[in-house]
Design a protein around this motif. Structure first.
Motif, short mmCIF file in Angstrom:
data_model
loop_
_atom_site.label_atom_id
_atom_site.label_comp_id
_atom_site.label_asym_id
_atom_site.label_seq_id
_atom_site.Cartn_x
_atom_site.Cartn_y
_atom_site.Cartn_z
N ARG A 1 0.83 -1.20 0.00
CA ARG A 1 0.00 0.00 0.00
C ARG A 1 0.87 1.26 0.00
NH1 ARG A 1 -2.70 -0.82 4.34
NH2 ARG A 1 -4.48 -1.87 3.37
N ALA B 1 2.22 1.71 -3.49
CA ALA B 1 1.19 2.24 -4.37
C ALA B 1 0.94 3.71 -4.11
CB ALA B 1 -0.10 1.43 -4.21
N THR C 1 3.79 -3.05 -10.87
CA THR C 1 3.02 -1.83 -10.66
C THR C 1 2.36 -1.41 -11.96
OG1 THR C 1 4.61 -1.14 -8.98
CG2 THR C 1 3.11 0.54 -9.80
N LEU D 1 -8.47 -7.00 -12.32
CA LEU D 1 -8.57 -6.31 -11.04
C LEU D 1 -9.63 -5.23 -11.06
CD1 LEU D 1 -4.76 -5.91 -10.25
CD2 LEU D 1 -6.36 -7.50 -9.19
N PHE E 1 -10.85 -2.19 -6.16
CA PHE E 1 -10.55 -1.26 -7.25
C PHE E 1 -11.62 -0.16 -7.33
CE2 PHE E 1 -10.93 0.10 -11.67
CZ PHE E 1 -9.62 0.48 -11.95
N SER F 1 -6.79 -2.57 -0.36
CA SER F 1 -5.91 -3.71 -0.64
C SER F 1 -6.72 -4.99 -0.51
CB SER F 1 -4.72 -3.72 0.32
OG SER F 1 -5.18 -3.87 1.67
N VAL G 1 -2.40 -7.55 -3.36
CA VAL G 1 -2.61 -6.42 -4.27
C VAL G 1 -3.01 -5.20 -3.44
CG1 VAL G 1 -3.81 -5.58 -6.32
CG2 VAL G 1 -3.42 -8.04 -6.02
N PHE H 1 -4.18 -0.90 -3.85
CA PHE H 1 -4.71 0.11 -4.77
C PHE H 1 -4.56 1.49 -4.12
CE2 PHE H 1 -6.95 -3.85 -5.18
CZ PHE H 1 -7.02 -4.08 -6.54
N VAL I 1 -1.88 0.37 -9.04
CA VAL I 1 -2.06 -0.99 -8.52
C VAL I 1 -0.69 -1.64 -8.38
CG1 VAL I 1 -3.12 -3.23 -8.88
CG2 VAL I 1 -4.30 -1.16 -9.63
N GLU J 1 1.25 -5.31 -7.20
CA GLU J 1 1.03 -6.73 -6.94
C GLU J 1 2.38 -7.37 -6.59
OE1 GLU J 1 -1.69 -8.71 -9.89
OE2 GLU J 1 -1.23 -6.87 -11.00
#
Length: 649
Positions: free
Chosen positions: A78, A81, A230, A251, A257, A267, A275, A277, A288, A290
């Motif tokens: 997180r 991101a 990413t 996603l 999302f 997340s 993942v 967001f 995003v 991962e």
């Protein structure tokens, strides 16, 4: 009271000493005799304890780290991101700001391709490094001017269809010309990944398009990395920085999302990966990140291996430290002895640096202090020599000034003496005449002789003042600037002129010589700065720099009365007047000895000011930007560590 405190302190000290002795006694009974008597055994036991502690900590850490890594995986992604989203947001904001800044020129209203092209080239030079081109599109959709030459004259829909979306947003801004349209996705051109930003120009009907290269700044957003992947997705789930992607990301169908599109970080954990967001500010885009669980949690195995390596390294360290300990005492002492011998031979540049903080390190520091003390003594001797050289230079400067004074006196006094001699001869010729005409002529000649003698007195007085003011100042006093200024003003024939001192402060100066400098500045302002016809010399002879004794304007003279102001500056003070000002062609010569175009002036007035200021260690200059009269600025009059008295009104 003091006796009781002393007794209490002594009692506390005795109690502390008793406790320390008790602890040592217990330790002596617990530690075997051979260990107490052997430094090597003490060191070996200490190393064994350290190894056991490291092993215990390593095992406990291995158990805890696995859980910590799994818990932190989501927070790490997180954070990644969020950082990427902030980076994209800052880049977008910067590009929008450049569009708004470049669209403000009035040249776009001319629809002149050549002039607009010049403006675009200038904007390109000011733009950030990631701006690849700036283009002006007219109302018909034609690229009228561009920093890319082969695009000029072509239609947007034919050459750059990727611009149509941002241009449409800019044109349909409901009158808000500051709104900037952005490409929904990046496009490729000549091997570069680009995005277009469009904004309406403030004057005209066209649109300014700024194109930025995203590949250099956001390489990680369109490349797959070994651990973390990413992406920057638009609301449809398509990668903004992947121009060839056709299918949306799976996603985009997740609730996390959708929350990110709405502006809320989120997340989720899947079977094989984690993942996160993060929304991009002021856009509907979402970053995003991962990461596969197998790679994220692989660190726990690494920790286990590190524990084994740490234990083995601890055992190895025990042998190494024993060897280093012996070398750590004898070798430094030998090195210090060689350095001391080199210093005794006169080499003060030997290396005495050390990173040790024990007794040996302090010994190095003591030798270094001794060397620095010797260097300081040498520097003091060199400084004394430099001061002597400066004194000789100052003596030479004084001698040069005396030579200049002698030359000036011999030249400037000769003319008045010749005038006096000539008129005395005329008197001698007419002395026997008793007629009225001869008497009038005699009076006229006597008056001229008197004037010539007065002028000689002025020159002699100014030369003597210049010589005295040029002497260096050995002692100064803390004087009030306003008080000295008013005292100086009282000695000047000011006529209808007035003096104002809005604020004051103390200053370290020789009060008599400072007053002399202010008198000359005031006299210069009164005699040459007045706007009154009666106080102003003919236009071709008026010049600042003279201390002529011509009378100032009478109280009833025509014109506005002159105002002289003494005001503080950041590092000194200034003397300003609201008179006629200084002719620009004479500014460079104002402080020269004998410089004047006034037939009654000696040309020493401002030279004396310059000499007084220089003797104080200050500087004086004419404020060339002052257009309301004349302004002389004295700088460097306030020391950084001088008086701290505040300003007084």
């Amino acid at each position: 009271m003091d006796g009781s405190n002393t007794a209490e302190s002594d009692a506390n000290g005795a109690e502390t000493g008793d406790r320390a002795r008790s602890v040592r006694a217990v330790a002596g009974r617990l530690v075997p005799g051979p260990v107490r008597r052997s430094y090597a055994l003490k060191f070996a036991v200490a190393m064994a304890v350290v190894i056991l502690l490291v092993t215990a900590v390593g095992v406990g850490s291995y158990v805890q780290i696995r859980g910590i890594i799994e818990d932190d995986a989501e927070n790490t992604l997180r954070s990644t991101a969020t950082v990427q989203a902030d980076s994209v947001g800052e880049w977008l904001a910067g590009m929008r700001a450049q569009v708004r800044g470049f669209s403000g020129s009035n040249v776009y209203a001319t629809e002149n391709p050549e002039r607009i092209g010049e403006t675009l080239d200038a904007s390109q030079a000011q733009a950030s490094a990631d701006v690849t081109g700036i283009h002006y599109v007219d109302a018909d959709g034609t690229i009228l001017a561009s920093t890319v030459a082969d695009l000029e004259g072509s239609a947007v829909d034919a050459r750059r269809p990727d611009w149509e979306g941002p241009i449409a947003v800019a044109r349909n801004a409901s009158g808000d010309q500051l709104r900037v349209g952005v490409s929904d996705r990046a496009y490729e051109s000549n091997g570069r990944l680009l995005m277009a930003f469009a904004g309406r120009v403030r004057v005209g009907e066209g649109v300014l398009v700024v194109v930025g290269d995203v590949r250099g700044d956001f390489e990680q957003l369109h490349r797959t990395r070994s651990i973390v992947r990413t992406q920057l997705l638009n609301p449809e789930g398509r990668n903004v920085f992947a121009s060839r992607q056709t299918a949306p990301s799976p996603l985009a169908e997740t609730a996390a999302f959708e929350r990110a599109v709405a502006g809320e970080p989120a997340s989720r954990e899947r079977a094989t990966d984690v993942v996160a967001f993060a929304p991009v500010a002021d856009t509907p885009w979402v970053v995003v990140t991962e990461a596969p669980k197998s790679q994220l949690y692989q660190a726990s195995e690494t920790v286990g291996r590190n524990v084994v390596v740490l234990v083995a390294a601890s055992i190895t360290t025990l042998a190494v430290v024993g060897f280093v300990l012996g070398r750590g005492t004898v070798v430094p002492l030998l090195r210090l002895r060689r350095r001391a011998e080199a210093m005794a031979d006169g080499d003060l540049g030997v290396d005495l640096s050390t990173s040790r903080e024990d007794e040996i390190g302090r010994l190095f520091v003591a030798f270094d202090d001794m060397r620095e003390a010797l260097r300081s003594q040498i520097r003091d001797a060199e400084a004394a020599r430099e001061r002597a050289e400066r004194s000789r230079a100052e003596l030479q400067r004084q001698n040069d000034r005396l030579d200049q004074f002698a030359s000036t006196v011999s030249h400037d006094l000769r003319n008045p003496l010749n005038v006096a001699s000539g008129h005395l001869q005329l008197i001698d010729r007419n002395v026997d005449d008793v007629g009225e005409d001869a008497a009038e002529a005699l009076d006229s000649h006597v008056e001229k002789i008197d004037s010539a003698h007065l002028r000689m007195e002025e020159i002699i007085g100014d030369v003597l003042a210049l010589a005295r003011q040029g002497q260096d100042i050995e002692e100064t006093q803390s004087v009030d600037l306003a008080t000295v200024a008013r005292d100086a003003w009282a000695t000047v024939d000011s006529g209808s002129a007035t003096l104002t001192v809005p604020e004051t402060r103390t200053i370290a100066a020789d009060p008599d010589r400072l007053r002399q400098a202010l008198e000359n500045l005031f006299r210069n302002a009164v005699e040459h700065g007045s706007t009154s016809p009666r106080s102003q010399a003919p236009e071709d002879t008026v010049e600042h720099g003279s201390t002529s004794s011509r009378p100032a304007a009478d109280d009833d003279a025509d014109g506005d009365a002159l105002t002289v102001t003494v005001e503080l500056t950041e590092t000194g003070f200034a003397v300003a007047d609201d008179g006629t000002g200084i002719p620009p062609e004479t500014v460079d010569d104002l402080f020269e000895y004998g410089h004047t175009t006034d037939e009654d002036g000696t040309g020493f007035g401002l030279a004396i000011v310059d000499t007084v200021v220089e003797a104080h260690g200050w500087t004086v200059a004419v404020d060339r930007d002052y257009d309301e009269g004349a302004r002389f600025v004295v700088s460097e009059a306030f020391d950084d560590d001088g008086d701290t008295d505040g300003r007084e009104p």
